[in-house]
Scaffold this motif. Sequence first.
Motif, PDB file in Angstrom:
ATOM      1  N   CYS A   1      46.526  49.457  50.470  1.00 56.70           N
ATOM      2  CA  CYS A   1      47.441  48.328  50.698  1.00 56.70           C
ATOM      3  C   CYS A   1      47.761  48.106  52.166  1.00 56.70           C
ATOM      4  CB  CYS A   1      48.764  48.585  49.980  1.00 56.70           C
ATOM      5  SG  CYS A   1      48.614  48.862  48.210  1.00 56.70           S
TER       6      CYS A   1
ATOM      7  N   GLU B   1      38.848  44.351  41.801  1.00 57.41           N
ATOM      8  CA  GLU B   1      39.824  44.820  40.812  1.00 57.41           C
ATOM      9  C   GLU B   1      40.485  46.164  41.139  1.00 57.41           C
ATOM     10  OE1 GLU B   1      40.875  42.825  38.127  1.00 57.41           O
ATOM     11  OE2 GLU B   1      39.702  41.384  39.265  1.00 57.41           O
ATOM     12  N   THR B   2      40.406  46.610  42.407  1.00 57.54           N
ATOM     13  CA  THR B   2      41.153  47.818  42.769  1.00 57.54           C
ATOM     14  C   THR B   2      42.639  47.460  42.842  1.00 57.54           C
ATOM     15  OG1 THR B   2      40.961  47.411  45.136  1.00 57.54           O
ATOM     16  CG2 THR B   2      39.246  48.774  44.122  1.00 57.54           C
ATOM     17  N   THR B   3      43.465  48.491  42.897  1.00 60.78           N
ATOM     18  CA  THR B   3      44.923  48.287  43.001  1.00 60.78           C
ATOM     19  C   THR B   3      45.472  49.280  44.018  1.00 60.78           C
ATOM     20  OG1 THR B   3      45.500  49.987  41.378  1.00 60.78           O
ATOM     21  CG2 THR B   3      45.008  47.786  40.502  1.00 60.78           C
ATOM     22  N   CYS B   4      46.783  49.321  44.106  1.00 61.27           N
ATOM     23  CA  CYS B   4      47.456  50.385  44.843  1.00 61.27           C
ATOM     24  C   CYS B   4      46.913  51.731  44.354  1.00 61.27           C
ATOM     25  CB  CYS B   4      48.951  50.283  44.539  1.00 61.27           C
ATOM     26  SG  CYS B   4      49.934  51.665  45.089  1.00 61.27           S
TER      27      CYS B   4
ATOM     28  N   ASN C   1      41.300  53.529  39.391  1.00 63.61           N
ATOM     29  CA  ASN C   1      40.517  53.120  40.576  1.00 63.61           C
ATOM     30  C   ASN C   1      39.244  53.952  40.726  1.00 63.61           C
ATOM     31  OD1 ASN C   1      41.927  50.899  42.197  1.00 63.61           O
ATOM     32  ND2 ASN C   1      43.627  52.259  41.668  1.00 63.61           N
TER      33      ASN C   1
ATOM     34  N   GLY D   1      50.573  44.391  42.154  1.00 65.37           N
ATOM     35  CA  GLY D   1      49.555  45.435  41.999  1.00 65.37           C
ATOM     36  C   GLY D   1      49.408  46.285  43.250  1.00 65.37           C
ATOM     37  N   ARG D   2      50.247  46.036  44.237  1.00 62.22           N
ATOM     38  CA  ARG D   2      50.202  46.785  45.492  1.00 62.22           C
ATOM     39  C   ARG D   2      51.625  47.026  45.975  1.00 62.22           C
ATOM     40  NH1 ARG D   2      45.315  47.172  47.407  1.00 62.22           N
ATOM     41  NH2 ARG D   2      43.721  45.734  46.678  1.00 62.22           N
TER      42      ARG D   2
ATOM     43  N   THR E   1      42.592  41.725  43.418  1.00 65.18           N
ATOM     44  CA  THR E   1      43.309  42.936  42.994  1.00 65.18           C
ATOM     45  C   THR E   1      43.371  42.985  41.461  1.00 65.18           C
ATOM     46  OG1 THR E   1      44.668  42.734  44.967  1.00 65.18           O
ATOM     47  CG2 THR E   1      45.502  44.178  43.250  1.00 65.18           C
TER      48      THR E   1
ATOM     49  N   VAL F   1      45.470  43.213  39.130  1.00 65.52           N
ATOM     50  CA  VAL F   1      46.879  43.136  38.696  1.00 65.52           C
ATOM     51  C   VAL F   1      46.999  43.240  37.169  1.00 65.52           C
ATOM     52  CG1 VAL F   1      49.014  41.800  38.806  1.00 65.52           C
ATOM     53  CG2 VAL F   1      47.388  41.662  40.674  1.00 65.52           C
TER      54      VAL F   1
ATOM     55  N   LEU G   1      46.432  46.726  35.948  1.00 64.43           N
ATOM     56  CA  LEU G   1      47.560  47.564  36.352  1.00 64.43           C
ATOM     57  C   LEU G   1      48.776  47.313  35.458  1.00 64.43           C
ATOM     58  CD1 LEU G   1      48.241  49.646  38.597  1.00 64.43           C
ATOM     59  CD2 LEU G   1      49.503  47.831  39.695  1.00 64.43           C
TER      60      LEU G   1
END
Lengths: 291, 171
Positions: free
Chosen positions: A10, A39-42, A63, B123-124, B147, B149, B152
């Motif tokens: 992030c 489609e990755t996230t935190c 992830n 999502g972050r 992302t 989201v 998640l």
Amino acid sequence: MKRYALFLGCTIPARQPNYELSARKALTKLGIELVDLAETTCCAPPPVRSIDLETSLAVAAYNICLAEEAGLDLVTLCSGCFESLSVANNMLKGDEHLKNRINRVLSEVGKEFLGSRSVKHYLQVLVEDVGIERLKRNVSRSLSGLRAAAFYGCHALRPSGLLGLDDPERPRILDDLIEALGAESVEYRNKLKCCGGLLRGYSDELALDLAREKIINASRAGADCIVTLCPFCFVALDMGQLQMRSRYKETYDMPILHYSELLCLALGADPKELAVQTHKVKIDKVLDKVL
Amino acid sequence: MERAEREKAAGLSFPEEVASRLGGETIKLCYQCGTCASSCPVAKITPNFNPRELIKLSLLGERDEVISGDAIWLCCSCYNCQERCPQKVEIAEVIYALRNIAFEEGRIPPIYSEFASALLRDGRIIKVSKFVEKKRSTLGLPPLKPTGVEALTRILSATGFNKLYERRERK
């Protein structure tokens, strides 16, 4: 050419284009291909772990699943991402019960953690895939005369049992990589002590006290700059110096560089291409010395 | 935390409750040698945080003092203590487990609330602004991939994270 899935996290895309830019340039130039995953996230770092450990493991594992599906190992630029993903990867690989528990959560999104991939910090990629000797041969602008204070931060090294990057009490990887560029890695007091980054936002005073100590110790050792490998350490020390000016009425002028920025300079890059204006503390002193 | 664990934890003493949770498993191994406190960068600069005392209070069952206090939030998560503990108490993980309990009870500092709401929304935990995203091409950076989201959101609902957060919002 070795290929990796680049996990940006992030804070780097949100705030540190200079880090992303220099890392992409340097790794690509050294023959590492970086693939951006959708489609990755935190990564679910300590702030998320503080709220719910199970959630953080599940999000990190999700992830990793994306990389598993792409058939790639992961590389991170952020020590927070490195730690979250490595901890989850190695905990789940070593604990069948926990893996099943997390996989029950992941089945909600049609994923299954297999444990078939590894997670690396980019410094490991430089040492293991490029190699120190090949790195040295690629240096077209030696940084000799530059005195750099290597700062490891915490989450690239610890918990060492799950990360395995280097000796947590006597690491060498960053010192060796600095010296491969012709610069001198200077010793300084409390080199391995935390930057206080994770206390920012909860106790800014304590966070700043810890960061200030790092700046003072590196200055006393005669360092021209501090070299970081994590965007949070970078903020704590770079932005931190502006906050120190107002809080302690003391002026510091210690340039903070990501290792990848130093590497790009040694590989011959024009600083104009590196978005160095992102730095709060100007790095002109370093540029004057090496250009 | 899984429901079966939560039910089990309800009838336990505080040390048992912590030990029954993810991250808290090693708490009872502590023999109070203080290696953690002497390795702690935060304990050196404030009297308000001492990992050995925090573990001691937890082992003595001082649940309210521990869960509602400031100390659990003052750990900087550097893992020095955990790395050096001769008893292999995973101190940083134990502190996460204590924070998890505090969160379940709605006691959470505002900054962590911000992290939680950002995670649920974007999502972050740190959002990439449209301005910064647009600027990427002028710097020669590739466009950001979308992302996850939606995925998640489903994960956060499967672990109960979203409910935890809603409960916190009501308080």
